[in-house]
Design an enzyme around this catalytic site. Structure first.
Site, PDB file in Angstrom:
ATOM      1  N   GLN A 139     -19.810 -28.419 -22.925  1.00 22.21           N
ATOM      2  CA  GLN A 139     -19.862 -29.386 -21.829  1.00 22.21           C
ATOM      3  C   GLN A 139     -18.661 -30.329 -21.908  1.00 22.21           C
ATOM      4  OE1 GLN A 139     -22.277 -29.751 -19.200  1.00 22.21           O
ATOM      5  NE2 GLN A 139     -20.579 -31.014 -18.491  1.00 22.21           N
ATOM      6  N   ASP A 218     -25.974 -39.062 -18.519  1.00 26.43           N
ATOM      7  CA  ASP A 218     -26.772 -37.848 -18.740  1.00 26.43           C
ATOM      8  C   ASP A 218     -28.248 -38.256 -18.629  1.00 26.43           C
ATOM      9  OD1 ASP A 218     -27.719 -35.331 -19.536  1.00 26.43           O
ATOM     10  OD2 ASP A 218     -27.325 -35.659 -21.664  1.00 26.43           O
ATOM     11  N   ARG A 287     -17.267 -25.638 -16.157  1.00 28.41           N
ATOM     12  CA  ARG A 287     -17.900 -24.998 -17.319  1.00 28.41           C
ATOM     13  C   ARG A 287     -17.373 -23.562 -17.479  1.00 28.41           C
ATOM     14  NH1 ARG A 287     -22.761 -26.827 -19.205  1.00 28.41           N
ATOM     15  NH2 ARG A 287     -22.340 -25.277 -20.822  1.00 28.41           N
TER      16      ARG A 287
END
Ligand code: CP
Ligand code: NVA
Length: 302
Positions: A139, A218, A287
């Site tokens: 990530q 997050d 990603r």
């Protein structure tokens, strides 16, 4: 001849991000940018398979690795716990010994980091961390690529992470430092990251975002957190939501980042998540590009 990073006897794994040095990390991000511009230039996995083991749910990691291996000419083997003898007690050691006879690399998403360390200790092919309780380095690579896409150079940028001091925060601190990005982490008492890789730690979100080029958050409840801590987490972390006001306190031109999945109105407002300053959906795309560069680096020795 390019210097050899990897050999069959002692493969280079990617478990925390510290396995690659600063120069290698920056070269990987440069290569990821090339692969974003030209997704089909590399055939490095032609005729090879990559095992991707998911012991936890995933949308982005699964799709980006599976599509990425295919774009590199390889065959992704998606393995779920209920399909593997791992779930019936076969050891990570024996799993590593067998998979290494068949595939060019192994990805694992799991809980405790000890499990991936055990797998890696016995694998003769590279093992890649696709998320553990403490780390999510793939990530962080995609996030650095997103910063590079936005700002051109990474060195000297400041990224403020606001929220739970979790696996994503830790990987940003570690991999960000290798790339010359100053990471500051704002979290309440009990949710703060330990001192890691020179990250600045504070409990004040406004102090963290000062002069930041990117403001990142997050989820407040991670896959490896106890579900019965969720209510306490949401209460403690509520003042750390990313909204327009917090974003406005960052550097001019600052962008908003989130690794996803998001919980709109928890850690981020819908206005930021879908607004003009987010680069969150680019992150999700990146990603694939970053992980392709990683697979190239680890499997080809270049
Ligand atoms: N960001 C991320 O790893 O997403 P997934 O859990 O969907 O793979
Ligand atoms: N911290 C989150 C990241 C999800 C991609 C988790 O571990 O669940």
């Amino acid at each position: 001849m390019k210097p050899t990073l990897n050999s069959r006897a002692v493969p280079t794994h990617y478990l925390t991000g510290e396995e690659l040095n600063a120069k290698q990390t920056l070269a990987l991000i440069d290569r990821a940018a090339e692969l974003r511009a030209a997704p089909h230039v590399s055939n490095v996995l032609a005729g090879k398979s990559v095992a991707l083991i998911f012991e936890k749910p995933s949308t982005r990691t699964r799709v980006s690795f599976e599509a990425g291996v295919f774009e590199l000419g390889g065959h992704p083997l998606i393995l779920r716990p209920d399909e593997m003898q791992l779930s019936r007690g076969e050891s990570p050691r024996d799993t590593a010994l067998v998979l290494s006879r068949h595939v060019a690399a192994i990805g694992l998403r799991t809980g405790a980091d000890e499990k991936i360390q055990d797998l890696a200790a016995h694998a003769s092919v590279p093992v890649i961390n696709m998320l553990t309780r403490d780390h999510h380095p793939c990530q962080a690579l995609a996030d650095l690529l997103t910063l590079k896409q936005e700002f051109g150079a990474l060195d000297g940028l400041k990224l403020a992470y606001v929220g739970d001091g979790n696996n994503v925060a830790r990987s940003l601190a570690i991999v960000g430092a290798l790339a010359g990005v100053q990471v500051s982490v704002a979290a309440p008492e009990g949710y703060q990251l330990e001192p890691v890789a020179g990250a600045q730690l504070t409990d004040d979100p406004y102090s963290a975002v000062k002069d930041a080029n990117a403001v990142y958050t997050d989820v407040w409840v991670s896959m490896n957190d106890d579900a019965d801590t969720a209510a306490a987490r949401r209460k403690a972390l509520a003042p750390y939501r990313i909204d327009d006001k917090l974003l406005a306190a960052a550097a001019p031109g600052a962008i908003a980042l989130h690794c996803l999945p998001a919980h709109p109105d928890e850690e981020i407002t819908p206005a930021v998540l879908y607004g003009e300053r987010q680069r969150i959906w680019d992150q999700a795309e990146n990603r694939r590009h970053a992980q392709k560069a990683l697979l190239e680096t680890l499997t080809s020795g270049s």
